[in-house]
Write an enzyme that holds these catalytic residues in place. Structure first.
Site, PDB file in Angstrom:
ATOM      1  CB  CYS A   2      76.836  18.030  34.018  1.00 13.53           C
ATOM      2  SG  CYS A   2      75.398  17.790  35.083  1.00 13.53           S
TER       3      CYS A   2
ATOM      4  CB  CYS B  36      73.523  21.057  35.419  1.00 14.77           C
ATOM      5  SG  CYS B  36      75.325  21.214  35.544  1.00 14.77           S
TER       6      CYS B  36
ATOM      7  CG  HIS C 282      79.921  19.162  37.180  1.00 16.36           C
ATOM      8  ND1 HIS C 282      79.487  18.409  38.239  1.00 16.36           N
ATOM      9  CD2 HIS C 282      78.810  19.545  36.508  1.00 16.36           C
ATOM     10  CE1 HIS C 282      78.156  18.328  38.208  1.00 16.36           C
ATOM     11  NE2 HIS C 282      77.731  19.014  37.178  1.00 16.36           N
TER      12      HIS C 282
ATOM     13  CB  CYS D  83      74.533  20.466  39.269  1.00 14.05           C
ATOM     14  SG  CYS D  83      74.481  18.827  38.494  1.00 14.05           S
TER      15      CYS D  83
ATOM     16  CG  HIS E 228      90.080   7.385  40.180  1.00 20.31           C
ATOM     17  ND1 HIS E 228      90.984   7.007  41.152  1.00 20.31           N
ATOM     18  CD2 HIS E 228      90.211   8.731  40.059  1.00 20.31           C
ATOM     19  CE1 HIS E 228      91.625   8.075  41.592  1.00 20.31           C
ATOM     20  NE2 HIS E 228      91.187   9.132  40.938  1.00 20.31           N
TER      21      HIS E 228
END
Length: 613
Positions: free
Chosen positions: A229, A231, A241, A345, A397
């Site tokens: 990320c 961030c 994360h 975030c 997923h």
């Protein structure tokens, strides 16, 4: 990933997935990667092969180079050695250039200067533009026909002073001699211990080392660390994360500290091709999440009116015009197509806390998919008996047309009978993420009964944490009887470790050992793949290894419902079919009731961010 001990022939035309029917046509372009392919990466164009012995292959290359109208997207591969059928002096793997040295039986190769290098030799190689000291860990035979072996990435090296996650495959032409007087850099961890490399060379040429490399392989590539990320750059946070690059770094570090890395074969990683990705995902999905596209920033005037060009990929309709220009630009910079969820975030992501970084995620995802393909091929072809792929971002997923909202593996094979899908997971009667995977989801068409969900649910709205006893009972009484009946040629495991003890309830909340760290679970799995004869670690023993042999009542109730659902499709013992069966395990598997002999739990670690497996 494990291969059954049988002869297995592979016809790639037969085993290749059928292309998914898609409502949106695949784009006619495949955006270039910011990380350039190596010469032996999968390509969509190869120069034509000579059809006669008199045809000069170099003329083919010259003709390609003479074309001035080639677009930038065309891929041209320079072939410097023709097929062995047409040229008598073709360099074969057993020739001088790749011979085993009779004095110490260590593989060797020649670099561009003709110098011979062997396993364990100290060399120099460029890393991120800096000439860096390195060591040769392994040498592969040439594997791509008709391509000069000197251009193939097959020399596995470790950069001195850097962690094992930075090791990589290079070509023989990348290898340079190491001179102490030359300005060669060393990583922040400092110089390697000479004694450890001497021990590595001795083990490499030993019979045990040979057997280990032929038994178990791993694959990893530092490109997968680019999925993170933004961030982290904004807030200077090391971990913000649950799914982050440190997962792989910790796993590789544990493999090294436990003495496992020197006992495994390293498989070359590569990015999956567009065709391979579209065998499972829709073309629109592939173009959205796997391609790389520079994002054009919108023009913002002094009145904070946002003007977006047609090529902008940001949805900025809801931006507060009172926000600063910098904040608006930040919001748009990291917002690729379909990424509209605001994460905790402050950045945009796929959903919840699942990040997407347009500068790194596409290549990381393509590398993860391609690496799994490579190690699966190594196992299926018999090159190794089993393997472990350390890959991210996790893709189990991901469905055909979305990234993370369902159970992707089940979705891919739901209507097929040539793949048995079997999952053990917390379900809580449909109230636990991803809210799918019910026992009643059995497959469809010819795949009916080949989709098996062994679910755990709590009783009376209370939280019953499942542990080793409950999972072992599921394997003994349900998983293995089904697997033995299906008799697969290849077993692939999506090795998630969210059920490990120490995770918060929303991550897993179960009590499977070893305790929380992802790297500890990964190390235990790799050790098990090597087996007791090859692993340096003590193997877990079922006999005397469990604190209890009786699953809790919630597990028993869950198992009974699962068996009742599956019995029309699979055979179970008469004992398991009884209504009063408690799914108990053999009494000798229980630890002796003594503090000195009962299995000891690992000390509870300090509070840390949970890591999703």
């Amino acid at each position: 990933m494990k291969r059954k001990n049988t002869d297995l022939s592979i016809d790639t035309k037969q085993v290749k997935h059928q292309r998914v029917e898609e409502t949106t046509p695949s784009p006619d372009f495949w955006p270039p990667s910011p990380i350039e392919y190596g010469v032996n990466d999968p390509v969509n164009y190869w120069p034509p092969t000579p059809t006669t012995e008199t045809e000069d292959l170099n003329n083919v290359v010259s003709n390609v180079e003479d074309k001035q109208d080639l677009s930038k997207s065309d891929v041209v591969v320079l072939i410097t050695q023709p097929p062995p059928e047409t040229i008598s002096n073709y360099v074969r793997p057993n020739d001088r250039r790749f011979r085993l040295q009779e004095d110490n039986m260590l593989p060797s190769f020649n670099n561009s200067e003709g110098r011979i290098f062997r396993i364990g030799d100290r060399i120099a190689c460029y890393r991120d533009g800096l000439l860096t000291a390195a060591r040769i860990m392994d040498i592969d035979d040439p594997s791509i026909p008709h391509v000069d072996p000197a251009l193939q990435e097959r020399i596995f090296i470790h950069f001195e002073g850097w962690g094992p996650e930075q090791a990589k495959m290079v070509t023989p032409l990348d290898i340079l001699p190491y001179f102490q007087s030359a300005p060669v850099s060393i990583g922040p961890l400092g110089k390697d211990d000479l004694k450890s490399w001497q021990e590595y060379k001795c083990f490499y040429q030993s019979e045990e080392g040979r057997l280990a490399r032929e038994h178990t392989a791993i694959v990893f590539d530092e490109t997968m660390l680019l999925h993170e990320c933004p961030c982290r750059y904004r807030d200077n946070k090391s971990i913000s994360h649950p799914e982050n690059p440190e997962r792989c770094i910790e796993i590789m570090g544990t493999f090294e500290s436990q003495g496992l890395l020197k006992r495994v074969k390293r498989i070359r990683s590569r990015m999956a091709t567009k065709e391979e990705l579209e065998s499972c995902h829709l073309g629109e999905h592939v173009a959205t999440y796997f391609s790389y596209k520079k994002i054009r920033m919108p023009k913002i005037d002094e009145n904070f009116d946002v003007k977006v060009s047609n090529e902008s990929v940001a949805d900025i309709a809801d931006i507060d015009k009172k926000d600063s220009v910098d904040k608006v630009q930040k919001l748009i910079e990291w917002c690729p197509p379909a990424l509209k969820d605001l994460m905790s975030c402050g950045e945009r992501g796929i959903c919840c806390d699942t990040t997407y970084n347009p500068a790194g995620t596409p290549n990381a995802a393509r590398m993860a998919a391609g690496s799994v393909i490579e190690i699966a091929g190594a196992v299926a072809s018999g090159k190794v008996a089993n393997g472990f792929a350390i890959v991210r971002p996790p893709g189990h997923h991901a469905e055909r047309n979305q990234a993370i909202h369902g159970n992707g593996t089940q979705d891919m094979f739901y209507d097929r009978d040539d793949v048995l899908y079997l999952s053990l997971h917390r379900w809580d009667n449909g109230n636990f993420y991803p809210y799918s995977g019910s026992p009643s989801e059995l497959g469809s068409g010819v795949g009916l009964g080949k989709n098996v969900n062994i679910t755990f649910s709590s009783e009376d709205d209370k939280s019953d944490a499942m542990g080793d006893t409950e999972y072992v009972a599921a394997f003994k009484h349900i998983v293995m009887p089904i697997a033995m009946q299906y008799n697969p040629d290849l077993v692939i495991v999506s090795a998630g470790f969210d059920a490990a003890e120490g995770h918060d309830d929303y991550i897993g909340g179960y009590k499977i050992t070893p305790r929380e760290p992802l790297s500890a679970s990964a190390g235990a799995c790799l050790s098990a793949l090597l087996g007791p004869e090859l692993s340096p670690l003590e193997q877990y023993q079922l006999i005397g290894g469990l604190n209890s042999v009786k699953p809790n009542s919630a597990a028993v109730s869950s198992f009974q419902k699962v068996v009742a659902t599956l019995k029309p499709y699979w055979k179970f013992s008469e004992e398991v079919m009884r209504d009063d069966f408690r799914f108990s395990l053999p009494s000798e598997w229980r630890a002796i009731n003594s503090l000195s002999t009962r299995p000891k739990r690992a000390p509870k670690p300090k509070r840390r961010m949970p890591v999703e497996g």
